[in-house]
Design an enzyme around this catalytic site. Structure first.
Site, PDB file in Angstrom:
ATOM      1  N   GLU A   1       0.832  -1.220   0.000  1.00 36.51           N
ATOM      2  CA  GLU A   1       0.000   0.000   0.000  1.00 36.51           C
ATOM      3  C   GLU A   1       0.860   1.260   0.000  1.00 36.51           C
ATOM      4  O   GLU A   1       0.523   2.242  -0.672  1.00 36.51           O
ATOM      5  CB  GLU A   1      -0.957   0.002   1.196  1.00 36.51           C
ATOM      6  CG  GLU A   1      -1.916  -1.184   1.271  1.00 36.51           C
ATOM      7  CD  GLU A   1      -2.684  -1.445  -0.017  1.00 36.51           C
ATOM      8  OE1 GLU A   1      -2.942  -0.494  -0.785  1.00 36.51           O
ATOM      9  OE2 GLU A   1      -3.016  -2.618  -0.267  1.00 36.51           O
TER      10      GLU A   1
ATOM     11  N   HIS B   1       1.974   2.011  -3.400  1.00 30.09           N
ATOM     12  CA  HIS B   1       0.941   2.688  -4.210  1.00 30.09           C
ATOM     13  C   HIS B   1       1.066   4.210  -4.099  1.00 30.09           C
ATOM     14  O   HIS B   1       0.833   4.928  -5.073  1.00 30.09           O
ATOM     15  CB  HIS B   1      -0.462   2.294  -3.743  1.00 30.09           C
ATOM     16  CG  HIS B   1      -1.033   1.074  -4.417  1.00 30.09           C
ATOM     17  ND1 HIS B   1      -1.158   0.960  -5.779  1.00 30.09           N
ATOM     18  CD2 HIS B   1      -1.531  -0.081  -3.909  1.00 30.09           C
ATOM     19  CE1 HIS B   1      -1.712  -0.216  -6.071  1.00 30.09           C
ATOM     20  NE2 HIS B   1      -1.940  -0.878  -4.955  1.00 30.09           N
TER      21      HIS B   1
HETATM   22 NI    NI Z   1      -2.675  -2.784  -4.739  1.00 24.94          NI
END
Ligand code: NI
Length: 163
Positions: A134, A137
């Site tokens: 995450e 990202h």
């Molecule tokens: Ni993802």
């Protein structure tokens, strides 16, 4: 609360760097509530704001079996890692794809909560992978950039590991 549309690979926004959150206001809280709802509906273990089209450093995750491990990470930073693990990973923004990535076995993260208070988190196993996935990202990095082996497993085996 509202379900938001999850951005899929091919949309250039997924490659952009998210900006820090500066205002811990109702707009942020609505985003967090929507992301939580959207993640659970999609059977994901994590979701970054960029995946719903918002370029802010916001992550929600829940790596538990029974939906009791919900966490919100605002402006998260990895502060320490230990060891390594190679496991199959998927992503809600890359439906139908998975592959083996190398991640740290243990990850320490500091992040702000929805009121701006700094907190410290530690994760091993899936949670450690999820923290890394995450936070990647937020910098425009996808798990496919970190593959050590392309996916061979069926999607349904990893559907709940997607973030
Ligand atoms: Ni993802």
């Amino acid at each position: 609360m509202a379900i938001r549309k999850i951005v899929e690979v091919g949309d250039p926004i997924l490659r952009k760097k998210s900006r820090p959150v500066e205002k811990f206001d109702e707009r942020l809280w609505t985003l967090l509530d929507d992301m939580r709802e959207t993640m659970y509906l999609a059977n994901g273990v994590g979701l970054a704001a960029v995946q719903v089209g918002v370029l802010r450093r916001v992550v929600v995750l829940d790596c538990s079996e029974d939906k009791t491990g919900y966490l919100e990470l605002i402006n998260p930073e990895i502060t320490g890692t230990e060891g390594e693990q190679c496991e199959t990973e998927g992503c809600l923004s890359l439906p139908g794809q998975n592959g083996v990535t190398k991640r740290p076995a243990e990850v320490k993260v500091k992040a702000q909560d929805r009121n701006g208070n700094w907190c410290v988190f530690k994760g091993t196993g899936l949670k450690a992978r999820c923290f890394c996935h995450e936070i990647d990202h937020l910098d425009g990095i996808l798990f496919t950039d970190r593959l050590v082996k392309p996916g061979i497993e069926e999607l349904n085996e990893t559907a709940e590991k997607n973030g």
